[in-house]
Structures are given as structure tokens and as C-alpha cells.
Design a protein around this motif. Structure first.
Motif, PDB file in Angstrom:
ATOM      1  N   ALA A 151      -6.651  -7.622   6.772  1.00  0.00           N
ATOM      2  CA  ALA A 151      -6.256  -7.249   7.993  1.00  0.00           C
ATOM      3  C   ALA A 151      -5.051  -6.996   8.395  1.00  0.00           C
ATOM      4  CB  ALA A 151      -6.530  -9.108   7.775  1.00  0.00           C
ATOM      5  N   TYR A 152      -5.414  -6.955   9.383  1.00  0.00           N
ATOM      6  CA  TYR A 152      -3.927  -6.237  10.572  1.00  0.00           C
ATOM      7  C   TYR A 152      -3.571  -4.644   9.877  1.00  0.00           C
ATOM      8  CZ  TYR A 152      -5.036 -11.282  12.015  1.00  0.00           C
ATOM      9  OH  TYR A 152      -5.630 -12.351  12.021  1.00  0.00           O
ATOM     10  N   GLY A 153      -3.078  -4.282  10.660  1.00  0.00           N
ATOM     11  CA  GLY A 153      -3.033  -2.717  10.115  1.00  0.00           C
ATOM     12  C   GLY A 153      -3.906  -2.907   8.897  1.00  0.00           C
ATOM     13  N   GLY A 154      -2.676  -1.235   8.163  1.00  0.00           N
ATOM     14  CA  GLY A 154      -3.355  -0.265   7.747  1.00  0.00           C
ATOM     15  C   GLY A 154      -2.645  -1.090   5.879  1.00  0.00           C
ATOM     16  N   PHE A 155      -3.399  -0.049   5.149  1.00  0.00           N
ATOM     17  CA  PHE A 155      -3.419  -0.799   3.741  1.00  0.00           C
ATOM     18  C   PHE A 155      -3.184   1.029   2.932  1.00  0.00           C
ATOM     19  CE2 PHE A 155      -8.251   0.339   4.761  1.00  0.00           C
ATOM     20  CZ  PHE A 155      -8.591   0.152   3.374  1.00  0.00           C
ATOM     21  N   LEU A 156      -2.616   0.357   1.355  1.00  0.00           N
ATOM     22  CA  LEU A 156      -2.884   1.371  -0.154  1.00  0.00           C
ATOM     23  C   LEU A 156      -3.799   1.403  -0.515  1.00  0.00           C
ATOM     24  CD1 LEU A 156       0.890   1.128  -0.660  1.00  0.00           C
ATOM     25  CD2 LEU A 156       0.135   2.700   0.620  1.00  0.00           C
ATOM     26  N   LEU A 157      -4.693   1.673  -0.391  1.00  0.00           N
ATOM     27  CA  LEU A 157      -6.339   2.061  -0.706  1.00  0.00           C
ATOM     28  C   LEU A 157      -6.045   2.227  -2.283  1.00  0.00           C
ATOM     29  CD1 LEU A 157      -8.945   1.422  -1.071  1.00  0.00           C
ATOM     30  CD2 LEU A 157      -9.917   3.796   0.054  1.00  0.00           C
ATOM     31  N   HIS A 198      -3.319   4.266   4.538  1.00  0.00           N
ATOM     32  CA  HIS A 198      -1.440   4.032   5.169  1.00  0.00           C
ATOM     33  C   HIS A 198      -2.204   5.937   4.433  1.00  0.00           C
ATOM     34  CE1 HIS A 198       0.324   1.154   7.206  1.00  0.00           C
ATOM     35  NE2 HIS A 198      -0.338   0.444   6.062  1.00  0.00           N
ATOM     36  N   SER A 199      -2.115   6.322   2.951  1.00  0.00           N
ATOM     37  CA  SER A 199      -2.007   7.788   2.496  1.00  0.00           C
ATOM     38  C   SER A 199      -3.343   8.481   1.844  1.00  0.00           C
ATOM     39  CB  SER A 199      -0.895   7.635   1.722  1.00  0.00           C
ATOM     40  OG  SER A 199      -0.502   9.124   1.216  1.00  0.00           O
ATOM     41  N   VAL A 200      -3.373   9.598   2.979  1.00  0.00           N
ATOM     42  CA  VAL A 200      -4.687   9.638   2.683  1.00  0.00           C
ATOM     43  C   VAL A 200      -4.846  10.939   1.481  1.00  0.00           C
ATOM     44  CG1 VAL A 200      -6.288  11.677   3.185  1.00  0.00           C
ATOM     45  CG2 VAL A 200      -5.805  10.197   4.673  1.00  0.00           C
ATOM     46  N   ALA A 201      -3.177  11.243   1.199  1.00  0.00           N
ATOM     47  CA  ALA A 201      -2.806  12.197   0.053  1.00  0.00           C
ATOM     48  C   ALA A 201      -3.493  11.139  -1.105  1.00  0.00           C
ATOM     49  CB  ALA A 201      -1.533  13.069   0.476  1.00  0.00           C
ATOM     50  N   THR A 227      -4.681   9.166  -1.562  1.00  0.00           N
ATOM     51  CA  THR A 227      -6.173   7.673  -1.700  1.00  0.00           C
ATOM     52  C   THR A 227      -6.969   8.765  -2.321  1.00  0.00           C
ATOM     53  OG1 THR A 227      -5.805   6.212  -0.042  1.00  0.00           O
ATOM     54  CG2 THR A 227      -8.261   6.962  -1.254  1.00  0.00           C
ATOM     55  N   ILE A 228      -7.050   9.855  -1.959  1.00  0.00           N
ATOM     56  CA  ILE A 228      -7.381  11.634  -2.795  1.00  0.00           C
ATOM     57  C   ILE A 228      -6.858  11.224  -3.647  1.00  0.00           C
ATOM     58  CG2 ILE A 228      -8.046  13.546  -2.531  1.00  0.00           C
ATOM     59  CD1 ILE A 228      -8.415  14.242   0.459  1.00  0.00           C
ATOM     60  N   GLU A 229      -5.681  11.448  -4.469  1.00  0.00           N
ATOM     61  CA  GLU A 229      -5.325  11.536  -5.444  1.00  0.00           C
ATOM     62  C   GLU A 229      -5.580  10.398  -6.505  1.00  0.00           C
ATOM     63  OE1 GLU A 229      -0.840  11.679  -7.589  1.00  0.00           O
ATOM     64  OE2 GLU A 229      -1.222  12.456  -5.560  1.00  0.00           O
ATOM     65  N   ALA A 230      -5.768   9.663  -6.087  1.00  0.00           N
ATOM     66  CA  ALA A 230      -6.363   7.765  -6.592  1.00  0.00           C
ATOM     67  C   ALA A 230      -8.075   8.037  -7.038  1.00  0.00           C
ATOM     68  CB  ALA A 230      -5.689   6.788  -6.304  1.00  0.00           C
ATOM     69  N   LEU A 231      -9.071   8.908  -5.841  1.00  0.00           N
ATOM     70  CA  LEU A 231     -10.374   8.940  -5.868  1.00  0.00           C
ATOM     71  C   LEU A 231     -10.166   9.988  -7.051  1.00  0.00           C
ATOM     72  CD1 LEU A 231     -10.888   9.173  -2.117  1.00  0.00           C
ATOM     73  CD2 LEU A 231     -11.677   7.648  -4.416  1.00  0.00           C
ATOM     74  N   GLU A 232      -9.674  11.169  -6.996  1.00  0.00           N
ATOM     75  CA  GLU A 232      -9.796  12.022  -8.241  1.00  0.00           C
ATOM     76  C   GLU A 232      -9.610  10.777 -10.382  1.00  0.00           C
ATOM     77  OE1 GLU A 232     -10.640  14.990  -8.751  1.00  0.00           O
ATOM     78  OE2 GLU A 232     -11.521  14.676  -6.395  1.00  0.00           O
ATOM     79  N   GLU A 233      -8.787  10.720  -9.945  1.00  0.00           N
ATOM     80  CA  GLU A 233      -8.219   9.992 -11.821  1.00  0.00           C
ATOM     81  C   GLU A 233      -9.526   8.650 -11.690  1.00  0.00           C
ATOM     82  OE1 GLU A 233      -4.119   7.719 -12.713  1.00  0.00           O
ATOM     83  OE2 GLU A 233      -3.496   8.784 -10.380  1.00  0.00           O
ATOM     84  N   VAL A 234      -9.742   7.916 -11.188  1.00  0.00           N
ATOM     85  CA  VAL A 234     -10.597   7.332 -11.011  1.00  0.00           C
ATOM     86  C   VAL A 234     -12.153   7.394 -11.007  1.00  0.00           C
ATOM     87  CG1 VAL A 234      -8.989   5.325 -10.251  1.00  0.00           C
ATOM     88  CG2 VAL A 234     -10.982   6.394  -9.004  1.00  0.00           C
TER      89      VAL A 234
END
Length: 142
Positions: free
Chosen positions: A17-23, A61-64, A66-73
């Protein structure tokens, strides 16, 4: 039958809650745990699959990252559902759905904007969970 295996589906819920997050950080942590639990389950002849549901009123917070993490998992036993809660503009979160579509759904991730379904609880539930069965089948058949 004799060849039936026990399959446990585990749900991990994170409220932001309350703002962005590091997915990306959440993805990597939950994915590591999901992979470990699947390895342990396989040792005893079972299987385990995890579902990460993130409820947020903020943006990634960081789309790039997040996309890198999505690729990893993307090969791990994990589905990810991010639910946007509240009146905010979540149009920039659509990259989650777009990235999954570009990857031929090998990334098992989806974004759902709760306000698009706020008047129909059943529609919200359906939209949030509709991709989970195909994700499970895709993972266990690969």
C-alpha cells in the motif's frame, strides 16, 4: 490410479500500500521458495505449485528489473497475479499482461485492475483466477 501424484497448490499473498513497489524482489524471493518446495515435493513423488497474488495501490518502481525477474522465473512453478486496488491509474501496469503475451504465456503473470470489476465480485474473482489453470497445465506439461 496408481500413477496419481499428490499436487499441492500454495498461495502467497502480499499486500503493498501507499506508493510503488519492487515487484522484482518479491518475484525472485517467492520463486526461489516455490522452486525449492517443488524439488522437495518431487523427492517424495509429489508436486507443488505456487501462486503469488500481490494487491497494490501503487506502481512497479522498475519495469526493466521486473521484466528481467520475469524472465528469470518463467520456468519455475509459479503464477503471479498483480491486482491494482483503489482509484489510481494503473495503465502503466499493463506491461505485465503485454510481456506475458509477447512471451507466448511462458511467463505466467497477469495484471487485473480491480476497479474495472468493482461492481461485480464474481467477475473480479473470475478475471483474477482465470489464467491459473492454464498456467498449471503449462508448467506440468513442460
Amino acid at each position: 490410479g496408481k500413477n496419481a501424484r499428490k499436487c499441492l497448490v500454495r498461495v502467497v499473498i502480499i499486500l503493498v500500500a501507499y506508493g510503488g513497489f519492487l515487484l522484482s524482489h518479491s518475484l525472485l524471493c517467492v520463486s526461489y521458495d516455490a522452486f525449492s518446495k517443488q524439488e522437495t515435493a518431487m523427492e517424495s513423488g509429489g508436486q507443488e505449485y505456487s501462486i503469488l497474488i500481490v494487491f497494490t495501490n501503487g506502481k512497479v518502481h522498475s519495469v526493466a528489473e521486473t521484466i528481467e525477474a520475469l524472465e528469470e522465473v518463467k520456468e519455475d512453478p509459479l503464477s503471479v497475479v498483480v491486482v491494482g486496488v483503489g482509484p489510481g491509474d494503473f495503465s502503466d501496469m499493463e506491461f505485465l499482461n503485454e510481456h506475458s503475451e509477447k512471451q507466448d504465456n511462458s511467463n505466467r503473470v497477469q495484471f487485473v485492475d480491480m476497479k474495472a470489476h468493482q461492481d461485480e465480485a464474481d467477475a473480479l474473482t473470475e478475471e483474477t483466477l482465470k489464467e491459473i489453470p492454464p498456467h498449471l497445465v503449462s508448467y506440468f506439461m513442460s
